[in-house]
Write a protein that holds these residues in place. Structure first.
Motif, PDB file in Angstrom:
ATOM      1  N   PHE A  50      55.292 -51.406  25.803  1.00 58.03           N
ATOM      2  CA  PHE A  50      56.584 -50.894  26.407  1.00 58.03           C
ATOM      3  C   PHE A  50      56.368 -52.680  27.598  1.00 58.03           C
ATOM      4  N   GLN A  51      54.648 -53.215  27.347  1.00 57.63           N
ATOM      5  CA  GLN A  51      54.260 -53.869  28.300  1.00 57.63           C
ATOM      6  C   GLN A  51      55.179 -55.121  27.971  1.00 57.63           C
ATOM      7  N   ASP A  52      55.560 -55.343  27.135  1.00 50.85           N
ATOM      8  CA  ASP A  52      57.080 -56.172  26.194  1.00 50.85           C
ATOM      9  C   ASP A  52      57.928 -56.329  26.985  1.00 50.85           C
ATOM     10  N   LEU A  53      58.293 -55.428  27.374  1.00 53.05           N
ATOM     11  CA  LEU A  53      59.840 -55.575  27.839  1.00 53.05           C
ATOM     12  C   LEU A  53      59.381 -55.316  29.265  1.00 53.05           C
ATOM     13  N   ARG A  54      57.940 -55.282  30.139  1.00 54.11           N
ATOM     14  CA  ARG A  54      58.191 -55.455  31.104  1.00 54.11           C
ATOM     15  C   ARG A  54      58.154 -56.554  31.708  1.00 54.11           C
ATOM     16  N   VAL A  55      57.616 -57.983  29.968  1.00 55.01           N
ATOM     17  CA  VAL A  55      57.066 -59.121  30.624  1.00 55.01           C
ATOM     18  C   VAL A  55      58.662 -59.538  30.124  1.00 55.01           C
TER      19      VAL A  55
ATOM     20  N   VAL B  42      58.624 -53.664  37.606  1.00 48.82           N
ATOM     21  CA  VAL B  42      58.208 -53.797  36.455  1.00 48.82           C
ATOM     22  C   VAL B  42      57.469 -52.682  36.051  1.00 48.82           C
ATOM     23  N   GLY B  43      56.704 -52.058  37.587  1.00 51.29           N
ATOM     24  CA  GLY B  43      55.023 -50.967  37.929  1.00 51.29           C
ATOM     25  C   GLY B  43      54.146 -50.995  37.670  1.00 51.29           C
ATOM     26  N   TYR B  44      54.868 -52.241  37.743  1.00 55.49           N
ATOM     27  CA  TYR B  44      52.644 -52.671  38.387  1.00 55.49           C
ATOM     28  C   TYR B  44      52.670 -51.631  40.043  1.00 55.49           C
ATOM     29  N   GLU B  45      51.120 -51.790  40.359  1.00 57.71           N
ATOM     30  CA  GLU B  45      51.117 -51.527  41.637  1.00 57.71           C
ATOM     31  C   GLU B  45      50.886 -53.456  42.534  1.00 57.71           C
ATOM     32  N   ASP B  46      50.995 -54.166  42.484  1.00 55.97           N
ATOM     33  CA  ASP B  46      49.964 -55.400  42.480  1.00 55.97           C
ATOM     34  C   ASP B  46      50.433 -56.308  42.037  1.00 55.97           C
TER      35      ASP B  46
ATOM     36  N   GLN C 182      65.218 -48.935  18.282  1.00 58.59           N
ATOM     37  CA  GLN C 182      66.350 -48.898  19.582  1.00 58.59           C
ATOM     38  C   GLN C 182      66.564 -48.080  20.103  1.00 58.59           C
ATOM     39  N   ARG C 183      66.167 -46.249  19.939  1.00 55.21           N
ATOM     40  CA  ARG C 183      66.130 -45.463  21.172  1.00 55.21           C
ATOM     41  C   ARG C 183      64.641 -45.549  21.994  1.00 55.21           C
ATOM     42  N   PHE C 184      63.492 -46.043  21.482  1.00 54.23           N
ATOM     43  CA  PHE C 184      62.802 -46.079  22.372  1.00 54.23           C
ATOM     44  C   PHE C 184      62.608 -47.333  23.130  1.00 54.23           C
ATOM     45  N   GLU C 185      63.112 -48.597  23.170  1.00 53.78           N
ATOM     46  CA  GLU C 185      63.285 -49.558  23.454  1.00 53.78           C
ATOM     47  C   GLU C 185      64.878 -49.114  24.491  1.00 53.78           C
ATOM     48  N   ARG C 186      65.994 -47.930  24.705  1.00 52.90           N
ATOM     49  CA  ARG C 186      66.916 -47.671  25.307  1.00 52.90           C
ATOM     50  C   ARG C 186      66.005 -47.532  26.385  1.00 52.90           C
ATOM     51  N   TRP C 187      65.204 -45.999  25.906  1.00 54.89           N
ATOM     52  CA  TRP C 187      64.916 -45.216  26.897  1.00 54.89           C
ATOM     53  C   TRP C 187      63.617 -45.942  28.122  1.00 54.89           C
ATOM     54  N   SER C 188      62.408 -46.828  27.431  1.00 55.13           N
ATOM     55  CA  SER C 188      61.904 -47.990  28.215  1.00 55.13           C
ATOM     56  C   SER C 188      61.815 -48.978  29.054  1.00 55.13           C
ATOM     57  N   ARG C 189      63.347 -49.549  29.061  1.00 58.52           N
ATOM     58  CA  ARG C 189      64.284 -50.058  29.733  1.00 58.52           C
ATOM     59  C   ARG C 189      63.683 -49.477  31.069  1.00 58.52           C
ATOM     60  N   GLU C 190      64.805 -48.350  30.978  1.00 56.52           N
ATOM     61  CA  GLU C 190      65.184 -46.946  32.027  1.00 56.52           C
ATOM     62  C   GLU C 190      64.119 -46.646  33.117  1.00 56.52           C
TER      63      GLU C 190
ATOM     64  N   LEU D 222      60.741 -48.399  33.385  1.00 50.28           N
ATOM     65  CA  LEU D 222      59.855 -49.188  33.331  1.00 50.28           C
ATOM     66  C   LEU D 222      59.295 -49.528  34.398  1.00 50.28           C
ATOM     67  N   LYS D 223      59.992 -48.618  35.871  1.00 47.80           N
ATOM     68  CA  LYS D 223      59.311 -48.716  37.051  1.00 47.80           C
ATOM     69  C   LYS D 223      58.156 -47.201  37.002  1.00 47.80           C
ATOM     70  N   GLU D 224      58.023 -46.639  35.891  1.00 46.58           N
ATOM     71  CA  GLU D 224      57.180 -45.437  36.230  1.00 46.58           C
ATOM     72  C   GLU D 224      55.714 -46.043  35.422  1.00 46.58           C
ATOM     73  N   GLY D 225      54.909 -45.318  35.725  1.00 53.02           N
ATOM     74  CA  GLY D 225      54.147 -45.371  34.871  1.00 53.02           C
ATOM     75  C   GLY D 225      53.946 -44.559  32.812  1.00 53.02           C
ATOM     76  N   PHE D 226      53.816 -45.292  32.154  1.00 49.93           N
ATOM     77  CA  PHE D 226      53.895 -44.960  30.662  1.00 49.93           C
ATOM     78  C   PHE D 226      53.329 -43.955  30.286  1.00 49.93           C
TER      79      PHE D 226
END
Length: 321
Positions: free
Chosen positions: A267-272, A293-297, A221-229, A231-235
Motif C-alpha cells: 500500500f505504501q509502495d502505491l502511495r510512493v 496520498v493519505g499522509y497528514e503532513d 490484482q484486486r488488492f491493488e485496485r482497491w488500494s489505489r481507490e 490511498l487517501k484513507e488510513g490503511f
C-alpha cells in the motif's frame, strides 16, 4: 582477474555487450590513464560450440576445457522476459548443462556473478538457497515461487554473498561490471563510470512498477485496485480483506508469497508511486501531495520517499527538468 562470460543461446544482447564493453573500457583506461597493465583477462565461453543471441547474431565462444581457470564467471540474462518464455527456457538441455557447469565451477572455488534473468540460472543450481540475492524486479513473483529458499530482495541493485554477487534488471549488467571493476580498483571504477556516463545505482526500487507485479496473482490484482481507490484513507488490513471477500490472514500470506512484503508495505509502495507522479507533473506543494496520498503532513511523506527511493523531494522534482 580472470573472467569467463557464459554465453547461451537466446541471451539478452545488450547484457552481453555492456558487460564485455565495460570490462574492455576498464582495460583501456587502466593502460592509458593509470599507466598500468590491463586488469581483466576476459573470455566468452559456451556449453555449446555455436551460440546465437536473442537477436539472432552468432556469438564466438570458447569451449570450456579443464585448463580454463577463471576467478569469476559472469552469467548474463536470457532474452526471455515473461514467465511463459522463461520457464520453458530453463528446461532446455543447454541451460541444464550450464547449471551443472556452474556447480562444478563453484566446487572449484570460482565466484559467480549473475545479472537480471541470469540470476534464475544461478538459482537453478541451488547455490543461492538460504542466501540473500536480487533479481530482475519484473519477475520477482516467479522467482519467489520457483526458489522459495532464496532470500530475495528485488529492491536492491546488487547483493554480494559468499558465492559471488547477483544484480538487478537489464542494465544491472552495467552495475555488475562496475562492481567487479571496483573490486580490483575503486579509482578505475570511478574512471570507467565517468567515461561511460554511468551513475552508480544501489537500488532498483525507484524503477519498480507495482501494477506489473500485481498481475502475477488475481487476489493481488484486486488488492491493488482497491488500494489505489483508497490511498487517501488510513490503511486498514481488515477493511481491505472485507472488501476483497477474503481473510486478513489470506491477504497477508498472498502478499508475502507474491510480493515478498506485507499488505501495508505494498500500500505504501502505491502511495510512493502516486506521490512521484504528482511531484513530477502536478505543481502541488509537498503538503498537498501528502494529503492526496493519505499522509497528514509533508514531513512523513518526505521521509518515506527517501527511505524507499534513496532520493529527496528536490532530486525527484528535478528529474524531469
Amino acid at each position: 582477474m580472470r573472467i569467463a562470460v557464459l554465453a547461451l543461446d537466446g541471451l539478452f544482447d545488450t547484457g552481453l555487450a555492456v558487460t564485455l564493453d565495460t570490462l574492455k573500457a576498464a582495460n583501456g583506461l587502466s593502460a592509458r590513464l593509470m599507466g598500468g597493465a590491463p586488469r581483466f583477462d576476459v573470455s566468452t565461453v559456451g556449453v555449446r560450440r555455436r551460440v546465437r543471441s536473442g537477436q539472432g547474431f552468432a556469438i564466438p565462444v570458447q569451449a570450456i576445457t579443464p585448463d580454463l581457470k577463471p576467478d569469476w564467471v559472469i552469467v548474463p540474462a536470457l532474452n526471455a522476459t515473461t514467465p511463459e518464455l522463461l520457464v520453458p527456457a530453463l528446461e532446455r538441455a543447454d541451460v541444464k548443462d550450464a547449471v551443472r557447469q556452474l556447480r562444478q565451477w563453484r566446487d572449484e572455488g570460482v565466484l559467480i556473478a549473475a545479472s537480471c534473468i541470469g540470476t534464475f540460472l544461478l538459482a537453478e543450481t541451488g547455490l543461492l538457497d538460504h542466501r540473500h540475492a536480487t533479481s530482475t524486479w519484473s519477475l520477482a513473483p516467479l522467482f519467489r515461487q520457483r526458489y522459495p529458499h532464496v532470500l530475495l530482495d528485488e529492491s536492491r541493485m546488487l547483493v554480494p554473498s559468499d558465492i559471488g554477487v547477483t544484480a538487478g534488471a537489464a542494465m544491472g549488467h552495467l552495475d555488475l561490471a562496475l562492481w567487479l571493476i571496483r573490486k580490483t580498483s575503486p579509482e578505475l571504477a570511478a574512471l570507467v563510470s565517468r567515461y561511460l556516463l554511468a551513475d552508480i545505482r544501489t537500488l532498483q526500487a525507484p524503477y519498480i512498477i507495482p501494477n506489473h507485479l500485481a498481475q502475477a496473482d488475481p487476489l493481488i490484482q484486486r488488492f491493488e485496485r482497491w488500494s489505489r481507490e483508497h490511498l487517501k484513507e488510513g490503511f486498514s488490513l481488515q477493511r481491505a480483506a472485507n472488501a476483497l471477500a477474503t481473510s486478513t490472514r489470506s491477504l497477508q500470506r498472498r502478499c508475502r508469497e507474491v510480493l515478498g512484503k506485507s499488505p501495508l508495505a505494498y500500500f505504501q509502495d502505491l502511495r510512493v508511486e502516486r506521490a512521484q507522479a504528482l511531484l513530477h507533473g502536478s505543481g502541488l506543494d509537498l503538503e498537498a501531495i501528502a494529503a492526496e496520498v493519505g499522509y497528514e503532513d509533508g514531513a512523513t511523506l518526505r521521509t518515506l520517499l527517501r527511505q524507499r527511493l534513496g532520493r529527496g523531494v528536490r532530486d525527484l522534482r528535478a528529474e524531469l527538468r
